[in-house]
Design a protein around this motif. Structure first.
Motif, PDB file in Angstrom:
ATOM      1  N   MET A  52       0.849  -1.183   0.000  1.00 58.13           N
ATOM      2  CA  MET A  52       0.000   0.000   0.000  1.00 58.13           C
ATOM      3  C   MET A  52       0.885   1.234   0.000  1.00 58.13           C
ATOM      4  O   MET A  52       1.859   1.302   0.738  1.00 58.13           O
ATOM      5  N   PHE A  53       0.552   2.186  -0.835  1.00 56.06           N
ATOM      6  CA  PHE A  53       1.287   3.434  -0.924  1.00 56.06           C
ATOM      7  C   PHE A  53       0.484   4.542  -0.275  1.00 56.06           C
ATOM      8  O   PHE A  53      -0.732   4.624  -0.449  1.00 56.06           O
ATOM      9  N   VAL A  54       1.159   5.398   0.465  1.00 59.65           N
ATOM     10  CA  VAL A  54       0.559   6.596   1.040  1.00 59.65           C
ATOM     11  C   VAL A  54       1.396   7.764   0.536  1.00 59.65           C
ATOM     12  O   VAL A  54       2.615   7.764   0.683  1.00 59.65           O
ATOM     13  N   SER A  55       0.742   8.741  -0.078  1.00 54.40           N
ATOM     14  CA  SER A  55       1.499   9.836  -0.689  1.00 54.40           C
ATOM     15  C   SER A  55       0.858  11.187  -0.393  1.00 54.40           C
ATOM     16  O   SER A  55      -0.186  11.279   0.243  1.00 54.40           O
ATOM     17  N   ASP A  56       1.478  12.222  -0.924  1.00 55.29           N
ATOM     18  CA  ASP A  56       0.988  13.591  -0.747  1.00 55.29           C
ATOM     19  C   ASP A  56       0.097  14.053  -1.901  1.00 55.29           C
ATOM     20  O   ASP A  56      -0.146  15.222  -2.067  1.00 55.29           O
ATOM     21  N   ARG A  57      -0.386  13.149  -2.710  1.00 54.90           N
ATOM     22  CA  ARG A  57      -1.290  13.397  -3.831  1.00 54.90           C
ATOM     23  C   ARG A  57      -0.632  14.112  -5.010  1.00 54.90           C
ATOM     24  O   ARG A  57      -1.312  14.752  -5.804  1.00 54.90           O
ATOM     25  N   HIS A  58       0.662  14.008  -5.175  1.00 52.59           N
ATOM     26  CA  HIS A  58       1.321  14.632  -6.321  1.00 52.59           C
ATOM     27  C   HIS A  58       0.858  13.922  -7.595  1.00 52.59           C
ATOM     28  O   HIS A  58       0.739  12.702  -7.632  1.00 52.59           O
ATOM     29  N   GLU A  59       0.593  14.693  -8.643  1.00 52.81           N
ATOM     30  CA  GLU A  59       0.073  14.106  -9.894  1.00 52.81           C
ATOM     31  C   GLU A  59       1.039  13.098 -10.506  1.00 52.81           C
ATOM     32  O   GLU A  59       0.602  12.135 -11.139  1.00 52.81           O
ATOM     33  N   GLY A  60       2.336  13.289 -10.316  1.00 53.80           N
ATOM     34  CA  GLY A  60       3.322  12.343 -10.844  1.00 53.80           C
ATOM     35  C   GLY A  60       3.240  10.992 -10.163  1.00 53.80           C
ATOM     36  O   GLY A  60       3.409   9.948 -10.795  1.00 53.80           O
ATOM     37  N   ILE A  61       2.954  11.005  -8.858  1.00 57.34           N
ATOM     38  CA  ILE A  61       2.821   9.745  -8.111  1.00 57.34           C
ATOM     39  C   ILE A  61       1.581   9.001  -8.585  1.00 57.34           C
ATOM     40  O   ILE A  61       1.625   7.797  -8.843  1.00 57.34           O
ATOM     41  N   PHE A  62       0.469   9.708  -8.725  1.00 55.57           N
ATOM     42  CA  PHE A  62      -0.765   9.064  -9.185  1.00 55.57           C
ATOM     43  C   PHE A  62      -0.604   8.481 -10.589  1.00 55.57           C
ATOM     44  O   PHE A  62      -1.033   7.363 -10.863  1.00 55.57           O
ATOM     45  N   ALA A  63       0.024   9.211 -11.484  1.00 56.72           N
ATOM     46  CA  ALA A  63       0.231   8.718 -12.854  1.00 56.72           C
ATOM     47  C   ALA A  63       1.152   7.504 -12.851  1.00 56.72           C
ATOM     48  O   ALA A  63       0.893   6.517 -13.541  1.00 56.72           O
ATOM     49  N   GLY A  64       2.225   7.555 -12.065  1.00 56.19           N
ATOM     50  CA  GLY A  64       3.142   6.422 -11.963  1.00 56.19           C
ATOM     51  C   GLY A  64       2.483   5.207 -11.348  1.00 56.19           C
ATOM     52  O   GLY A  64       2.718   4.072 -11.766  1.00 56.19           O
ATOM     53  N   MET A  65       1.631   5.441 -10.359  1.00 56.14           N
ATOM     54  CA  MET A  65       0.922   4.335  -9.721  1.00 56.14           C
ATOM     55  C   MET A  65       0.012   3.630 -10.723  1.00 56.14           C
ATOM     56  O   MET A  65      -0.045   2.410 -10.767  1.00 56.14           O
ATOM     57  N   GLU A  66      -0.715   4.398 -11.525  1.00 58.27           N
ATOM     58  CA  GLU A  66      -1.604   3.791 -12.518  1.00 58.27           C
ATOM     59  C   GLU A  66      -0.827   2.986 -13.545  1.00 58.27           C
ATOM     60  O   GLU A  66      -1.276   1.934 -13.973  1.00 58.27           O
ATOM     61  N   ALA A  67       0.341   3.470 -13.927  1.00 54.05           N
ATOM     62  CA  ALA A  67       1.133   2.794 -14.955  1.00 54.05           C
ATOM     63  C   ALA A  67       1.922   1.611 -14.413  1.00 54.05           C
ATOM     64  O   ALA A  67       2.022   0.574 -15.076  1.00 54.05           O
ATOM     65  N   ILE A  68       2.477   1.731 -13.215  1.00 52.69           N
ATOM     66  CA  ILE A  68       3.409   0.729 -12.697  1.00 52.69           C
ATOM     67  C   ILE A  68       2.803  -0.155 -11.626  1.00 52.69           C
ATOM     68  O   ILE A  68       2.989  -1.370 -11.623  1.00 52.69           O
TER      69      ILE A  68
END
Length: 82
Positions: A52-68
């Motif tokens: 499980m990942f917990v992040s600061d909602r940065h758009e790069g993290i969300f995009a990377g999560m969807e792809a990887i």
């Protein structure tokens, strides 16, 4: 002038202790940088469906999560949410 950013992944063990898992250097915090970092992280995590990942909602993290890590859970840090 930005000299770069440090991308970091940390874990919490059974004793509630936080320790660094991986880090990487990038020119900026962007979708390309986070996707690269998460791709490297995916290479070393054996069971991504139990992560499980917990992040600061940065758009790069969300995009990377969807792809990887599309099969992993993703939450938002309560500190950054407030």
């Amino acid at each position: 002038m930005t000299r770069g950013v440090l991308l970091v992944a940390v874990c919490k063990d059974g004793n509630e202790m936080i320790y660094p898992l991986a880090f990487g250097f990038a020119h900026s915090e962007c979708i390309k940088s986070w996707t690269w970092f998460l791709k490297q992280l995916r290479n070393v995590i054996q069971y991504p469906e139990r992560v499980m990942f917990v992040s600061d909602r940065h758009e790069g993290i969300f995009a990377g999560m969807e792809a990887i890590f599309h099969d992993a859970a993703h939450g938002v840090c309560a500190y950054h949410l407030s």
